[in-house]
Write a protein that holds these residues in place. Structure first.
Motif, PDB file in Angstrom:
ATOM      1  N   TYR A  77      49.958 -62.622 103.748  1.00  0.00           N
ATOM      2  CA  TYR A  77      51.095 -61.866 103.229  1.00  0.00           C
ATOM      3  C   TYR A  77      52.331 -62.745 103.038  1.00  0.00           C
ATOM      4  O   TYR A  77      53.255 -62.371 102.311  1.00  0.00           O
ATOM      5  N   ASP A 121      56.354 -57.649  95.790  1.00  0.00           N
ATOM      6  CA  ASP A 121      55.305 -56.668  96.093  1.00  0.00           C
ATOM      7  C   ASP A 121      53.946 -57.165  95.622  1.00  0.00           C
ATOM      8  O   ASP A 121      53.832 -57.977  94.705  1.00  0.00           O
ATOM      9  N   SER A 142      51.874 -53.683  99.164  1.00  0.00           N
ATOM     10  CA  SER A 142      53.242 -53.185  99.001  1.00  0.00           C
ATOM     11  C   SER A 142      53.548 -52.915  97.532  1.00  0.00           C
ATOM     12  O   SER A 142      53.008 -53.563  96.636  1.00  0.00           O
ATOM     13  N   LEU A 152      56.087 -49.305 101.747  1.00  0.00           N
ATOM     14  CA  LEU A 152      56.593 -50.268 102.716  1.00  0.00           C
ATOM     15  C   LEU A 152      55.644 -50.366 103.900  1.00  0.00           C
ATOM     16  O   LEU A 152      55.881 -49.790 104.959  1.00  0.00           O
ATOM     17  N   ASN A 153      54.533 -51.071 103.678  1.00  0.00           N
ATOM     18  CA  ASN A 153      53.714 -51.466 104.817  1.00  0.00           C
ATOM     19  C   ASN A 153      54.505 -52.535 105.550  1.00  0.00           C
ATOM     20  O   ASN A 153      54.792 -53.605 104.994  1.00  0.00           O
ATOM     21  N   CYS A 156      54.161 -56.363 105.492  1.00  0.00           N
ATOM     22  CA  CYS A 156      54.462 -57.077 104.247  1.00  0.00           C
ATOM     23  C   CYS A 156      55.923 -57.517 104.179  1.00  0.00           C
ATOM     24  O   CYS A 156      56.268 -58.430 103.420  1.00  0.00           O
ATOM     25  N   PRO A 209      53.640 -47.546 108.793  1.00  0.00           N
ATOM     26  CA  PRO A 209      54.044 -47.692 107.394  1.00  0.00           C
ATOM     27  C   PRO A 209      55.060 -46.626 106.997  1.00  0.00           C
ATOM     28  O   PRO A 209      55.172 -45.578 107.648  1.00  0.00           O
TER      29      PRO A 209
END
Length: 620
Positions: A77, A121, A142, A152-153, A156, A209
């Protein structure tokens, strides 16, 4: 995690075609203070500011996860992080060195005050060709679409300082008043333009999340659990209210099936519906968390298909509250986000979870025996196409590397069948009084969310809680390399193999489609130079024919899924009208539907003397 392939095999064909945050001064320097600015988004990038705790070393590393629990892949990520800068308490820049794709080393760390960086993202970069190699599975990714949707994880957007993963986190998110954040966390800020969430440690933050969008959610309570369904539908085709009745029925049945095995007080389902355009999500399925699941599906799906898919993925993810969220090894409890050591027990984490996602439906009367047999027979068939002699525990422990990662999908097939066989063994030995759910309840009581087990001790513990025959099965067929004789175990409940002729799919044989699309014109056409099935032959359709309309309804790439879905309701000898274009000329072909039939292995209850044990298996 649950991955789904949609539009049959067409997904890969269609998708691959080419023609200022707020700080909180009252917190101590033991806390990690994170500010995420969703107001000032430029080029789909979000600014993140991290106020560091008091650092006692001359150098410190800030890391974004390589992988997160439930994904079983190395996703890196950190590749979505740009322009990371570090500042001392006087506002001076500190020297930052990027040591790998996910790590930044900061010099003079004792003077570190904060870091800032931009987050891109992942949805924008997806091709949908193959998730698990370079692609991030969408429910773990994301989305940044200013003023519309932010998936919005948290992993990330937010990382951790080495050796400070146990520090408390306070995350403040500033956002437009028109966007509302759906999450299971409790917002400690009453403002409608700022949210504040406090977590005890980094791992807790990662498991929560948030989906920001125009408010569209429902809530209901089942046996003391508050459940929230939140939906983002870009065109407004679907709402949370439109799918809640089916979700409530299903989740109520799941709670009743589990009984007192869990104590989760709030659970959120965050559904993102993709446009399937080039810059949108293409990895469909879901990712579990202790109190939430993120789901990504295509918005073009018809309502009945959407609800069916939601039942499939959400039921699976919900059962993860049993394992690995309540029953797990030290590898999961002390998960290393950048040098992960994987547990041997994917057969339990994913396999038993998938088994429960099917068993509860017959247990609670949502499906009948024949449907359950069909599902298990399909799993036996699909498992047979994978490596049936590979040790499941070895595969699990090495799932991040080849050749083991190529066998990962077997956790949903053979893994579920392992659960089925164990269930049958326990039912037989206990005269129907107990099953695998009873075992999971005992394991949950023994361990629970905060007490992990040692990976190499689980089989002995399970054997002690059940029967020697269970231990023999685990060592022979799960850690061993012997293929499971499913017929032997199914015979114990009076079920045997059967064969029947069933109608196949008009547009697909196995994973091979009969049709494809022209990305430039969006026309659907029959693939040339292949052997066509009886549907095409009976109507005189040929390779290269462009399918313009069926039963007077026009079809193109834009609504191809509707055509595929409609075909699943077609009956033998029903009248059909197909408008085609052949050699540049349009014509209408009228005729009757001739479905392709194929022999398919199935299961059937044939031994009435075992009906009592079978009934205990399904309803006990």
């Amino acid at each position: 995690m649950k991955k789904i392939i949609f539009a049959f095999a067409f997904a890969s064909v269609l998708w691959s075609c080419k023609t200022a945050g707020t700080s909180v001064s009252s917190s101590t320097k033991k806390d990690v203070l994170v500010s995420i600015n969703l107001n000032d988004i430029k080029d789909d990038k979000v600014m993140v500011t991290v106020d560091a705790p008091s650092i006692t070393t001359d150098e410190i590393t800030y890391q974004i996860p390589k992988t997160v629990p439930g994904t079983y892949s190395e996703d890196n990520y950190g590749r979505y992080i740009d322009d990371l800068k570090a500042y001392d308490t006087k506002g001076n820049l500190l020297t930052v060195k990027k040591t790998d794709v996910n790590s930044w080393s900061i010099a003079n760390a004792k003077t570190l005050d904060k870091i800032t960086y931009l987050v891109n993202d992942s949805f924008d970069t997806e091709t949908g060709k193959k998730f698990g190699d370079d692609e991030i599975f969408s429910p773990a990714g994301s989305n940044i679409d200013a003023g519309k949707n932010i998936m919005l994880n948290t992993h990330c957007f937010v990382g951790y300082f080495t050796n400070y993963m146990s520090s408390p986190y306070k995350v403040t998110i500033s956002h437009p008043a028109t966007l509302w954040g759906a999450t299971s966390m409790t917002d400690q800020d009453a403002s409608n333009t700022s949210d504040t969430f406090v977590m005890s440690r980094y791992a807790e933050l990662v498991e929560n999340p948030i989906m920001y969008a125009k408010p569209d959610y429902t809530t209901f309570n089942v046996d003391g659990m508050d459940i929230q369904i939140a939906v983002y539908s870009p065109t407004g085709k679907y709402t949370a209210e439109s799918i809640t009745p089916e979700m409530k029925t299903m989740m109520t049945a799941q709670k009743h099936f589990l009984g007192k095995i869990n104590s989760t007080k709030k659970y959120s389902v965050l559904l993102y519906l993709s446009t399937m355009k080039e810059n949108d999500a293409k990895g469909f399925g879901a990712l579990e968390h202790p109190t939430a699941t993120t789901v990504v599906l295509p918005e073009i799906m018809p309502k009945d298909e959407l609800v069916k898919s939601m039942k499939d993925v959400v039921s699976h993810e919900f059962f993860h509250i049993v394992t690995p969220l309540s029953i797990h090894s030290k590898e999961i409890q002390y998960f290393d986000y950048n040098a992960p050591k994987m547990s041997q027990h994917l057969w339990m984490y994913e396999g038993v979870t998938e088994y429960f996602a099917n068993l509860f439906q017959i247990n609670q009367g949502l499906i009948n025996e024949d449907e359950f047999y069909t599902r298990m027979a399909e799993k036996i068939e699909r498992a047979s196409t994978l490596n049936d002699t590979m040790s499941f525990t070895t595969m699990s422990a090495n799932v991040l590397t080849k050749p083991y990662k190529d066998q990962y999908l077997n956790v949903y097939e053979k893994g579920a069948l392992i659960g089925m066989c164990l269930d049958i063994i326990i039912r037989e030995k206990s005269n129907g009084e107990r099953g695998i759910l009873d075992l999971m309840q005992k394991l949950s009581n023994e361990y629970g969310p905060t007490k992990p087990f040692n990976d190499d001790e689980l089989f002995a513990k399970i054997t002690a809680l059940t029967y020697p025959e269970v231990g023999t099965f685990l060592t022979t067929y799960v850690s061993g390399t012997t293929p499971i004789p499913y017929a032997t175990y199914l015979a114990k409940v009076g079920v045997t193999n059967s064969t029947e002729k069933i109608a196949g799919n008009v547009f697909l044989k196995g994973q091979s489609p009969y049709i494809t699309v022209n990305q430039q014109t969006k026309e659907i056409f029959i693939i040339p130079n292949i052997e066509l099935n009886d549907f095409y032959k009976s109507l005189g359709l040929k390779g290269g024919d462009i399918l313009m309309a069926i039963n007077e309804k026009p079809y193109t790439l834009d609504n191809i899924y509707e055509m595929i879905s409609a075909s699943q309701t077609w009956k033998e000898n029903d009248a059909i009208s197909v408008k085609i274009k052949r050699d540049g000329k349009q014509q209408v072909i009228n005729g009757k539907i001739k479905l392709p039939y194929e022999e398919k292995a199935g299961l059937k209850a044939t031994d009435a003397s075992k009906s009592k044990l079978k009934e205990a298996w399904f309803k006990g």
